[in-house]
Scaffold this active site. Structure first.
Site, short mmCIF file in Angstrom:
data_model
loop_
_atom_site.label_atom_id
_atom_site.label_comp_id
_atom_site.label_asym_id
_atom_site.label_seq_id
_atom_site.Cartn_x
_atom_site.Cartn_y
_atom_site.Cartn_z
N VAL A 642 -32.97 -68.31 23.08
CA VAL A 642 -32.80 -69.73 22.77
C VAL A 642 -32.95 -69.96 21.27
O VAL A 642 -32.15 -70.67 20.64
CB VAL A 642 -33.81 -70.58 23.56
CG1 VAL A 642 -33.85 -72.01 23.04
CG2 VAL A 642 -33.47 -70.57 25.05
N GLN A 645 -29.92 -68.87 19.29
CA GLN A 645 -28.78 -69.77 19.37
C GLN A 645 -29.07 -71.12 18.74
O GLN A 645 -28.18 -71.73 18.14
CB GLN A 645 -28.38 -69.96 20.84
CG GLN A 645 -27.13 -70.81 21.03
CD GLN A 645 -25.90 -70.20 20.35
OE1 GLN A 645 -25.89 -69.03 20.00
NE2 GLN A 645 -24.88 -71.01 20.17
N GLU A 646 -30.30 -71.60 18.87
CA GLU A 646 -30.63 -72.93 18.35
C GLU A 646 -30.68 -72.96 16.82
O GLU A 646 -30.16 -73.88 16.19
CB GLU A 646 -31.98 -73.40 18.91
CG GLU A 646 -31.97 -73.74 20.39
CD GLU A 646 -31.34 -75.09 20.67
OE1 GLU A 646 -30.99 -75.80 19.72
OE2 GLU A 646 -31.19 -75.44 21.86
N SER A 647 -31.34 -71.98 16.22
CA SER A 647 -31.63 -72.07 14.78
C SER A 647 -31.37 -70.80 14.00
O SER A 647 -31.56 -70.79 12.78
CB SER A 647 -33.09 -72.47 14.58
OG SER A 647 -33.95 -71.41 15.03
N TYR A 752 -23.00 -72.69 24.88
CA TYR A 752 -24.44 -72.51 24.67
C TYR A 752 -25.08 -71.76 25.83
O TYR A 752 -25.82 -70.80 25.64
CB TYR A 752 -25.09 -73.89 24.49
CG TYR A 752 -26.60 -73.85 24.35
CD1 TYR A 752 -27.20 -73.70 23.11
CD2 TYR A 752 -27.43 -73.99 25.46
CE1 TYR A 752 -28.58 -73.67 22.98
CE2 TYR A 752 -28.80 -73.97 25.35
CZ TYR A 752 -29.38 -73.81 24.10
OH TYR A 752 -30.74 -73.78 23.98
#
Length: 771
Positions: A642, A645-647, A752
């Site tokens: 996560v 992919q997020e940051s 995502y």
């Protein structure tokens, strides 16, 4: 902070860099990093515990401990306040630093002026230059250690710089340079940028030797000339650097209208022929500032270029300034597309409706009118427009795309059979439209949902036949296998899945195919990375010092230099990437990793090297990540996936919507979770602290998993919100988790979910993360 582990390396390397005659009035000074303040003696056990957390890089945890202490008046001691301010400074809570210290009576008599130093930093970050000067001057008077003097000299120089007191700034930068060899050249560059005498600047430039700093000398000279008001000389300097927008900006600012028409023509020519990317955007800004009332012909030249380059806001505004009679059919169509791209669909539909188009543009115009009305929420009008496109212009690509949009409307209304049939028509229509490959794919999914596996397989196979380079080709191979399996042809299903694994072994679909074949999920091997070269280590030292001095721009230049000159061999590039990961510069490291994985080293292709995946999927804060994951009953590999992919592991990341930190938490969501966990303080800047992001993010992800029955649904809720997921699961076939993913209507959310699930397998394999 992420770079705490490098402090020992940095200190040793800085000592090794000590050379030459570095003196101040007090005499020879050791060339060390700015030393972080030592522990403060206190009888308060919680304050002592907070200092331990702070020393181990857990600033927010330290803040939680000590802010709770400050609630009790008799425990609100100078020691507790200073520790609280130290912790807040680490997670960049500069407003809190100010509120903790600014009105305390002891700040000049205790702790060697450290409180004043923190207040100076806070004032600079909050753009209060005069306050920064006041606090930095007081902090400098109280300094006892040479490295403390160096930091405070730099803070004071930065304050004078912002106050435009250039001589004072230059003198202070040079004194600080003598105390900090690792930052010396950057400090000398700042000094040069504050000096009006050209010979004095040249003497300082001559002392700058490192490649990253040396590369900035011409830029510093151009900026200095501009700052001194020598606009034409600065324009020449910018032009030599290739910064054409800045050159035009200064020449236009200096011109008394004698050359404005010539400059306007030159700027328009640059925009039309040469400007690209950010330079094009800046050139438009210069043009619009200097010539807000362009004649229609010039405006049309600029506006067409803006539309062609995808600068849609400028294009939309430009077309609105041009008389309608001077616009062609093509211009109005491009204008409508610009309005759609900038969130004005109703206006786009109206512009199309107001014009009578010729035969060549009629199909596209009518399609855009329907699309605009659809996005503006005018469903009935949109349906009429799109049906007219199909009836009148089916033998065009816009006929295909109109069928696709009509299918979308049927799907949203829950009429899957009708949607499937329209998608099948869009898939097979000649000529194909922009969505025809996706139409084939979606018609296949709906055929499976509606129980016709053979028809589904045919739709998926059509993608391979007609759209071999489609982004849907890999997905189609996987779903073709599923369709053939359901149709009873197990052999053909296995063929499709095996071909997929061979073609894209590390994709989401390859992992799903391997599981269906009963094979291990394909993943790269675990590997260790080589160490950074001496040059890279020296650059990391400089970047670390610049970070501690608050010289963020120069710190970025050092990191840019490392990335740009990482080397030509895989070992050199991997070593540079490993060093960048250690400093928290993970986005740059990921880019270097892809260079190795894809075999693009130097100017020519090199062999692919699977070791690069260790950079492409890095892991930081592994102890904290595992602890917070297990505290929330989460798979640590999933949490790492996560974050990736997020940051991309950037703790300072901010999304367009305002989400912050490693796990991209919205401030309102973060505040609510923090309140539920009894945080004794709140500041949105806390979300930039990796520990806070992990604590709150894993709690938020746990809530999503508890509410939704499958991982894909939970990930979709984490990305797009639970209310949307509750609507999406009412669609046919979504009890199958894989079909649920494919029926997510938002492309971003659909991608995502797939990427995070693929990332989870990669993290488990590359870093040995287990539940």
């Amino acid at each position: 902070m992420l770079n705490v582990m490098l402090h020992a390396l940095v200190l040793a390397a800085t000592l090794a860099c000590q050379q030459g005659d570095r003196r101040e009035a007090a005499g020879e000074v050791a060339a060390t990093l700015p030393t972080r303040p030592g522990p403060i003696a206190t009888t308060d056990a919680d304050v002592r515990a907070a200092q331990v957390e702070l020393a181990e890089g857990r600033a927010a945890k330290a803040s939680k401990l000590v802010m709770a202490v400050l609630r009790t008046p008799e425990r609100r001691t100078p020691e507790a306040l200073l520790v609280a301010a130290r912790a807040a400074a680490e997670w960049r809570g500069w407003t809190m630093v100010h509120s903790l210290l600014a009105f305390e009576p002891w700040i000049d008599g205790r702790f060697d002026g450290e409180a004043r130093e923190l207040l100076a930093r806070s004032a600079l970050e909050r753009n209060e230059a005069e306050k920064a000067r006041e606090h930095a001057s007081a902090a400098l008077r109280a300094a006892t250690a040479p490295t403390s003097r160096a930091v405070r000299l730099t803070l004071l120089a930065r304050a004078y710089d912002r106050l435009n007191q250039r001589d004072s700034a230059a003198a202070l930068y040079q004194r600080a340079a003598d105390l900090l060899p690792a930052a010396r050249e950057w400090l000398l560059l700042r000094a040069a940028g504050s000096i009006s005498d050209v010979r004095a600047r040249e003497r300082l430039y001559a002392k700058v030797k490192s490649s990253a700093a040396r590369a900035r000398v011409p830029h510093t000279e151009a900026q200095t000339l501009e700052r001194l008001g020598m606009h034409l000389a600065a324009a020449d300097a910018y032009e030599k650097l290739g910064d054409i927008p800045s050159a035009y900006r200064l020449r236009l600012a200096s011109d008394d209208r004698g050359q404005r028409s010539t400059l306007r023509a030159g700027l328009l020519g640059y925009i039309q022929r040469d400007a690209q990317g950010p330079d094009l955007q800046r050139a438009f800004e210069v043009l619009d500032a200097a010539f807000p009332d362009l004649d229609a012909t010039s405006e049309l030249i600029a506006t067409r270029r803006a539309a062609e380059a995808g600068v849609y806001a400028r294009a939309a505004a430009g077309f609105a300034r041009i008389p309608a009679a001077q616009l062609t059919d093509a211009d109005v169509i491009v204008w409508a597309r610009a309005l759609l791209a900038t969130g004005n669909p109703g206006n786009a539909a109206s512009r199309i409706a107001a014009r009578r188009f010729g035969a060549a543009a009629a199909s596209e115009a009518l399609y855009l009118r329907g699309l605009g009305n659809l996005r503006a929420g005018r469903a009935s009008t949109a349906r009429t427009n799109l049906r007219q496109v199909v009836a009148r212009h089916r033998a065009t690509r816009f006929g295909s795309d109109a069928l696709y949009l009509l299918a979308d409307m049927e799907s949203d209304a829950g009429r899957d059979a009708s949607a499937r049939d329209l998608l099948a028509q869009a898939c097979l229509n000649t000529p194909a439209g922009g969505y025809s490959d996706n139409a084939c794919f979606r018609s296949g999914i709906l055929s499976l949902v509606l129980g016709n596996a053979t028809r589904a397989a045919s739709a998926f196979e059509e993608i391979g036949k007609r759209f071999g380079n489609s982004a849907e080709a890999i997905a189609a191979l996987y779903w073709s296998g599923r369709a053939w399996e359901r149709a009873g042809n197990a052999e053909r299903a296995r063929e499709r899945w095996q071909a997929l694994i061979e073609r894209e072994p590390y994709s989401y679909y390859a992992g799903a195919a391997a599981k269906r074949l009963g094979q291990p999920v394909p993943v790269p091997p675990q590997t260790s990375l080589p160490t950074a070269s001496p040059d890279v280590r020296a650059a990391l030292v400089r970047a670390e010092v610049l970070d501690q001095l608050g010289m963020d721009v120069e710190e970025r230049y050092e990191y840019e230099g490392i990335e740009a000159h990482a080397g030509r061999s895989a070992d050199e590039v991997l070593g540079a990437g490993a060093g960048l990961v250690g400093q928290g510069e993970v986005v740059r490291a990921i880019r270097l990793g892809w260079r190795v994985v894809t075999g693009q080293l130097g100017d020519s292709a090199g062999p692919r090297d699977a070791r690069g995946y260790a950079l492409v999927y890095p892991l930081l804060l592994d102890v904290e990540l595992v602890a917070h994951s297990r505290a929330n009953r989460l798979d640590p590999a999933l949490v790492a996936a996560v974050i990736r992919q997020e940051s991309s592991w950037n703790p300072r990341a901010v999304s367009r919507a305002g989400a912050r930190g490693l796990m991209q938490i919205m401030p309102t969501v973060g505040q609510a979770i923090a309140r539920s966990k009894n945080y004794p303080m709140w500041d949105p800047a806390l979300l930039f602290d990796p520990g806070v992001s992990l604590e709150l993010g894993t709690s938020h992800l746990r809530a999503a998993l508890s509410e939704h029955s499958t991982l894909p649904r939970a990930l979709a809720a984490y990305n797009a919100g639970g209310s949307r997921v509750r609507r999406w699961i009412r669609r046919g076939g979504t009890n199958d988790p894989e079909i649920f993913i494919e029926r997510i209507p938002f492309v971003e959310t659909r991608d995502y979910v797939r990427i995070v699930m693929r990332n989870t397998e990669m993290y488990r394999a590359l870093h040995g993360l287990t539940r």
